[in-house]
Design a protein around this motif. Structure first.
Motif, PDB file in Angstrom:
ATOM      1  N   LEU A 132      -5.780  21.000 -42.731  1.00  0.00           N
ATOM      2  CA  LEU A 132      -7.101  20.747 -42.151  1.00  0.00           C
ATOM      3  C   LEU A 132      -7.192  19.333 -41.582  1.00  0.00           C
ATOM      4  CD1 LEU A 132      -9.268  22.502 -44.862  1.00  0.00           C
ATOM      5  CD2 LEU A 132      -9.104  23.190 -42.457  1.00  0.00           C
ATOM      6  N   ALA A 133      -6.557  18.381 -42.252  1.00  0.00           N
ATOM      7  CA  ALA A 133      -6.558  17.012 -41.735  1.00  0.00           C
ATOM      8  C   ALA A 133      -5.906  16.961 -40.360  1.00  0.00           C
ATOM      9  CB  ALA A 133      -5.835  16.083 -42.705  1.00  0.00           C
ATOM     10  N   GLY A 153     -19.419  23.993 -51.254  1.00  0.00           N
ATOM     11  CA  GLY A 153     -20.776  24.406 -50.932  1.00  0.00           C
ATOM     12  C   GLY A 153     -21.590  23.365 -50.195  1.00  0.00           C
ATOM     13  N   HIS A 154     -20.962  22.296 -49.746  1.00  0.00           N
ATOM     14  CA  HIS A 154     -21.666  21.234 -49.021  1.00  0.00           C
ATOM     15  C   HIS A 154     -21.057  21.100 -47.622  1.00  0.00           C
ATOM     16  CE1 HIS A 154     -22.665  20.208 -53.194  1.00  0.00           C
ATOM     17  NE2 HIS A 154     -23.729  19.603 -52.705  1.00  0.00           N
ATOM     18  N   PRO A 155     -21.638  21.756 -46.621  1.00  0.00           N
ATOM     19  CA  PRO A 155     -21.099  21.623 -45.258  1.00  0.00           C
ATOM     20  C   PRO A 155     -21.023  20.176 -44.791  1.00  0.00           C
ATOM     21  CG  PRO A 155     -22.669  23.429 -45.366  1.00  0.00           C
ATOM     22  CD  PRO A 155     -22.752  22.713 -46.686  1.00  0.00           C
ATOM     23  N   ALA A 156     -21.919  19.337 -45.295  1.00  0.00           N
ATOM     24  CA  ALA A 156     -21.865  17.923 -44.912  1.00  0.00           C
ATOM     25  C   ALA A 156     -20.586  17.264 -45.398  1.00  0.00           C
ATOM     26  CB  ALA A 156     -23.081  17.181 -45.468  1.00  0.00           C
ATOM     27  N   ALA A 157     -19.959  17.837 -46.439  1.00  0.00           N
ATOM     28  CA  ALA A 157     -18.704  17.278 -46.935  1.00  0.00           C
ATOM     29  C   ALA A 157     -17.598  17.431 -45.900  1.00  0.00           C
ATOM     30  CB  ALA A 157     -18.302  17.951 -48.242  1.00  0.00           C
ATOM     31  N   GLY A 158     -17.584  18.568 -45.198  1.00  0.00           N
ATOM     32  CA  GLY A 158     -16.592  18.758 -44.149  1.00  0.00           C
ATOM     33  C   GLY A 158     -16.766  17.758 -43.026  1.00  0.00           C
ATOM     34  N   GLU A 159     -18.015  17.500 -42.667  1.00  0.00           N
ATOM     35  CA  GLU A 159     -18.290  16.506 -41.628  1.00  0.00           C
ATOM     36  C   GLU A 159     -17.883  15.115 -42.094  1.00  0.00           C
ATOM     37  OE1 GLU A 159     -22.078  14.915 -38.922  1.00  0.00           O
ATOM     38  OE2 GLU A 159     -22.348  16.499 -40.415  1.00  0.00           O
ATOM     39  N   TYR A 160     -18.156  14.821 -43.368  1.00  0.00           N
ATOM     40  CA  TYR A 160     -17.783  13.520 -43.929  1.00  0.00           C
ATOM     41  C   TYR A 160     -16.262  13.351 -43.915  1.00  0.00           C
ATOM     42  CZ  TYR A 160     -17.854   9.574 -47.232  1.00  0.00           C
ATOM     43  OH  TYR A 160     -17.703   8.347 -47.827  1.00  0.00           O
ATOM     44  N   LEU A 161     -15.547  14.392 -44.368  1.00  0.00           N
ATOM     45  CA  LEU A 161     -14.088  14.343 -44.353  1.00  0.00           C
ATOM     46  C   LEU A 161     -13.560  14.116 -42.941  1.00  0.00           C
ATOM     47  CD1 LEU A 161     -13.326  17.276 -46.798  1.00  0.00           C
ATOM     48  CD2 LEU A 161     -12.324  15.007 -47.006  1.00  0.00           C
ATOM     49  N   THR A 162     -14.137  14.838 -41.989  1.00  0.00           N
ATOM     50  CA  THR A 162     -13.654  14.746 -40.614  1.00  0.00           C
ATOM     51  C   THR A 162     -13.877  13.355 -40.037  1.00  0.00           C
ATOM     52  OG1 THR A 162     -14.067  17.107 -40.268  1.00  0.00           O
ATOM     53  CG2 THR A 162     -13.857  15.730 -38.308  1.00  0.00           C
ATOM     54  N   LYS A 163     -15.089  12.838 -40.194  1.00  0.00           N
ATOM     55  CA  LYS A 163     -15.423  11.556 -39.569  1.00  0.00           C
ATOM     56  C   LYS A 163     -14.850  10.366 -40.328  1.00  0.00           C
ATOM     57  CE  LYS A 163     -19.708  12.984 -37.260  1.00  0.00           C
ATOM     58  NZ  LYS A 163     -21.184  12.768 -37.162  1.00  0.00           N
ATOM     59  N   LEU A 203     -12.310  10.346 -42.592  1.00  0.00           N
ATOM     60  CA  LEU A 203     -10.907  10.373 -43.010  1.00  0.00           C
ATOM     61  C   LEU A 203     -10.012  10.968 -41.927  1.00  0.00           C
ATOM     62  CD1 LEU A 203      -9.195   9.519 -45.405  1.00  0.00           C
ATOM     63  CD2 LEU A 203      -9.520  11.785 -46.398  1.00  0.00           C
ATOM     64  N   TYR A 204     -10.216  12.246 -41.600  1.00  0.00           N
ATOM     65  CA  TYR A 204      -9.296  12.922 -40.690  1.00  0.00           C
ATOM     66  C   TYR A 204      -9.189  12.215 -39.342  1.00  0.00           C
ATOM     67  CZ  TYR A 204      -9.965  16.909 -43.903  1.00  0.00           C
ATOM     68  OH  TYR A 204     -10.050  17.735 -44.995  1.00  0.00           O
ATOM     69  N   ARG A 205     -10.331  11.824 -38.779  1.00  0.00           N
ATOM     70  CA  ARG A 205     -10.330  11.280 -37.419  1.00  0.00           C
ATOM     71  C   ARG A 205      -9.950   9.799 -37.363  1.00  0.00           C
ATOM     72  NH1 ARG A 205     -12.345  14.673 -33.617  1.00  0.00           N
ATOM     73  NH2 ARG A 205     -12.958  12.974 -32.221  1.00  0.00           N
ATOM     74  N   LEU A 206      -9.746   9.196 -38.521  1.00  0.00           N
ATOM     75  CA  LEU A 206      -9.216   7.827 -38.517  1.00  0.00           C
ATOM     76  C   LEU A 206      -7.746   7.818 -38.122  1.00  0.00           C
ATOM     77  CD1 LEU A 206     -10.738   6.203 -41.732  1.00  0.00           C
ATOM     78  CD2 LEU A 206     -11.670   6.270 -39.417  1.00  0.00           C
ATOM     79  N   GLY A 207      -7.048   8.929 -38.392  1.00  0.00           N
ATOM     80  CA  GLY A 207      -5.638   9.008 -38.048  1.00  0.00           C
ATOM     81  C   GLY A 207      -4.860   7.852 -38.643  1.00  0.00           C
ATOM     82  N   ALA A 208      -3.997   7.265 -37.822  1.00  0.00           N
ATOM     83  CA  ALA A 208      -3.171   6.136 -38.265  1.00  0.00           C
ATOM     84  C   ALA A 208      -3.582   4.844 -37.567  1.00  0.00           C
ATOM     85  CB  ALA A 208      -1.701   6.437 -37.995  1.00  0.00           C
ATOM     86  N   ARG A 209      -4.839   4.740 -37.167  1.00  0.00           N
ATOM     87  CA  ARG A 209      -5.270   3.526 -36.463  1.00  0.00           C
ATOM     88  C   ARG A 209      -5.196   2.299 -37.360  1.00  0.00           C
ATOM     89  NH1 ARG A 209     -10.534   3.436 -33.187  1.00  0.00           N
ATOM     90  NH2 ARG A 209      -9.319   1.959 -31.927  1.00  0.00           N
ATOM     91  N   TRP A 210      -5.276   2.527 -38.666  1.00  0.00           N
ATOM     92  CA  TRP A 210      -5.164   1.426 -39.622  1.00  0.00           C
ATOM     93  C   TRP A 210      -4.145   1.800 -40.694  1.00  0.00           C
ATOM     94  CZ3 TRP A 210      -9.870   3.163 -37.713  1.00  0.00           C
ATOM     95  CH2 TRP A 210     -10.556   2.246 -36.900  1.00  0.00           C
ATOM     96  N   GLN A 232     -10.261   1.605 -47.516  1.00  0.00           N
ATOM     97  CA  GLN A 232     -11.429   0.718 -47.447  1.00  0.00           C
ATOM     98  C   GLN A 232     -12.505   1.314 -46.539  1.00  0.00           C
ATOM     99  OE1 GLN A 232     -11.595  -2.789 -48.721  1.00  0.00           O
ATOM    100  NE2 GLN A 232     -13.747  -2.715 -48.128  1.00  0.00           N
ATOM    101  N   ARG A 233     -12.102   1.803 -45.372  1.00  0.00           N
ATOM    102  CA  ARG A 233     -13.066   2.332 -44.410  1.00  0.00           C
ATOM    103  C   ARG A 233     -13.664   3.666 -44.864  1.00  0.00           C
ATOM    104  NH1 ARG A 233     -13.126   0.324 -39.086  1.00  0.00           N
ATOM    105  NH2 ARG A 233     -11.878  -1.569 -38.873  1.00  0.00           N
ATOM    106  N   SER A 234     -12.888   4.478 -45.577  1.00  0.00           N
ATOM    107  CA  SER A 234     -13.391   5.799 -45.969  1.00  0.00           C
ATOM    108  C   SER A 234     -14.203   5.764 -47.255  1.00  0.00           C
ATOM    109  CB  SER A 234     -12.231   6.784 -46.116  1.00  0.00           C
ATOM    110  OG  SER A 234     -11.364   6.401 -47.158  1.00  0.00           O
ATOM    111  N   THR A 235     -13.974   4.753 -48.109  1.00  0.00           N
ATOM    112  CA  THR A 235     -14.679   4.700 -49.397  1.00  0.00           C
ATOM    113  C   THR A 235     -15.577   3.484 -49.544  1.00  0.00           C
ATOM    114  OG1 THR A 235     -12.983   3.429 -50.607  1.00  0.00           O
ATOM    115  CG2 THR A 235     -12.678   5.820 -50.447  1.00  0.00           C
TER     116      THR A 235
END
Length: 529
Positions: free
Chosen positions: A331-332, A485-495, A497-504, A511-514
């Protein structure tokens, strides 16, 4: 201009990934499904071509110059130069060494794809051995099965040592102490920082682990009808004691033996608003002859798409959890930001990759999922979830101590691959897992672990990933209230974590995700206090 030269370099690298890189990943996938020797030869040749590409001294020299003076580069260009430099560092060896590394790695992969242990006059799959070891109550039978599970080590050990000798030589030619230090550098992990985290983990888990293992030892002694002092590695119901014996916790498998693990996993990922169906359509999830007996995620296309997972599913809680884990990786990749340059699309290293996967597999013990997806009645699901969570606490204790064995073994193996690794292995098992070694045994049991035999030096990512998962899930709970059961969790993961890629790098990504630098605190607080 330097920037123009860098852009031309990046364009050439992306073209290579679209060609040879894509072909190599497709061949690796096919080889994992069949173990076919003709495909193995193709994998070996494509691996050789890939290492040859990254071994180019002129391109490496240019990257080194750009890396040394990147003040005027954009953030993304500077980051790509850094990552490509690390790709090239990992392949700086002479042609003969390069070809030998590829040969040894490919032959080792073929061994682990095709090998089946011999016991009772027939061959056994890894799943069959694990099931027999988990269910027998006969001490002698447990020893037979455990020893069968270690048979592959004797076949893999010489190649494993040779692989480390080869990679050490290449690393030392570049000024590294050994390939272990080089591997950490390539993953942007400081050795002092890593082992400081591991030392803190050892101290934090020592008391809880001693108490939990004492209780478990009493249960196992009763199960086998022997004194606690007579317990040996085969009594712990897992070839490496990296997970709890099934009999020590709730029998979750009885709820799963008539369920399709794929449908159960989809219920979990759907609840986050993340769709895994196309991933599963491309995947291979059930056992078959010649197929790799483990589980992993990969992608084929250069941009990290055409992602798929390999599993060897059965209808059990364990394999449903494994499927969720691999889908966490997938999924990532599926939801990554493909507007980024190719080299920045996916995670920066294995620690972040494991953070992404281990977050998703947490849902395997969620009470709502056990009720809504698995079909356990609500009051019972709550009780089962509590018992499963307590079992998960034990699992985390065992994982933590097992990863200490692995991390220290991998570092020592690279320092002296010709040393007495058989004895070293059991020294570390006794020190960190408190398991008594088998009397008089001098076999390459360490090489039965595929990570030690085929790609040693990276096991730390699992436990550091768990630390990051705890910190990430704490942030997730604060921000959106939970996972399943939290659709907002998928959005949180995507924005986040997943979409950060390897920019950092991985530290900055955490640091940025937590919102904080990684510590052991969230992990210890979640599981051991």
């Amino acid at each position: 201009m330097v920037q123009d030269a860098i852009r031309r370099f990046i364009a050439a690298e992306e073209e290579f990934e679209r060609g040879t890189g894509t072909e190599a990943r497709a061949a690796d996938w096919q080889f994992s499904l069949t173990g076919d020797e003709a495909v193995q030869r193709r994998v070996q040749e494509l691996s050789r071509q890939t290492r040859e590409h990254f071994s180019d001294r002129d391109r490496f020299g240019a990257l080194s110059r750009w890396r040394a003076d990147g003040r005027n580069l954009s953030l993304d260009d500077r980051r790509q130069v850094e990552l490509y430099w690390r790709d090239y560092v990992g392949a700086q060896e002479d042609a003969a060494t390069r070809d030998e590394i590829v040969r040894v790695q490919t032959e080792q992969a073929g061994l682990f794809n095709r090998f089946r242990a011999e016991l009772d006059g027939r061959t056994w799959t890894e799943n069959e051995l694990n099931d027999e070891l988990a269910t027998t109550r006969d001490s002698g039978r447990a020893q037979q099965v455990w020893e069968a599970a270690k048979q592959i080590g004797g076949h893999a050990a010489d190649r494993a040592r040779q692989l480390v000798r080869l990679t050490n030589g290449a690393a030392r030619a570049l000024g590294f102490r050994d390939a272990y230090e080089r591997g950490l550098t390539l993953s942007e992990v400081g050795e002092e920082r890593l082992f400081a985290l591991l030392d803190q983990l050892e101290q934090a888990t020592d008391g809880p682990y001693r108490a939990a293992k004492g209780e478990l030892d009493a249960q196992l002694a009763e199960r086998f009808g022997i004194p606690i002092a007579s317990l040996r590695p085969w009594h712990y119901a897992d070839p490496f004691f990296q997970r709890p014996p099934r009999a020590s916790g709730p029998n979750l498998d009885r709820y799963f033996n008539d369920k399709d693990p794929i449908e159960l996993a989809l219920r979990a990922t759907d609840s986050l608003g993340l769709d895994a169906r196309k991933i599963l359509e491309r995947s291979d999830n059930w056992p078959k002859p010649g197929k790799n007996q483990h589980a992993f995620c990969t992608w084929i296309a250069a941009d990290g798409s055409d992602v798929r997972v390999l599993n060897n599913l059965d209808r059990s809680h364990h394999w449903t959890g494994v499927l969720l884990h691999e889908l966490g990786h997938a999924l990532a990749a599926e939801y990554a930001d493909r507007m980024l340059p190719l080299r920045l699309i996916l995670w920066p290293n294995g620690i972040i990759a494991e953070t992404e996967s281990q977050t998703i597999d947490r849902m395997a013990n969620d009470a709502r999922w056990l009720h809504e997806a698995v079909g356990i009645p609500a009051p019972e699901a709550e009780s089962v979830s509590r018992a499963a969570t307590e079992q998960a606490r034990l699992a985390q204790l065992l994982l933590a101590r097992w990863c200490l064995v692995q991390a220290h073994f991998e570092r020592a193996m690279h320092r002296d691959p010709d040393g007495d690794l058989n004895t070293l292995w059991w020294d570390l098992v006794e020190r960190y897992q408190f398991i008594t070694r088998p009397e008089g045994r001098n076999e390459s049991d360490w090489a039965a672990k595929i990570h030690n035999a085929q790609f040693p030096g990276h096991y730390y990512v699992y436990i550091v990933g768990e630390m990051a998962v705890s910190q990430f899930c704490a942030a997730l709970m604060r921000e959106v209230g939970g996972l399943y059961g939290h659709p907002a969790a998928g959005e949180y993961l995507t924005k986040r974590l997943y979409r950060l890629g390897a920019r950092w790098d991985w530290e900055e990504t955490v640091q940025r995700s937590t919102g904080a630098r990684l510590t052991v605190d969230s992990y210890v607080n979640e599981w051991f206090t």
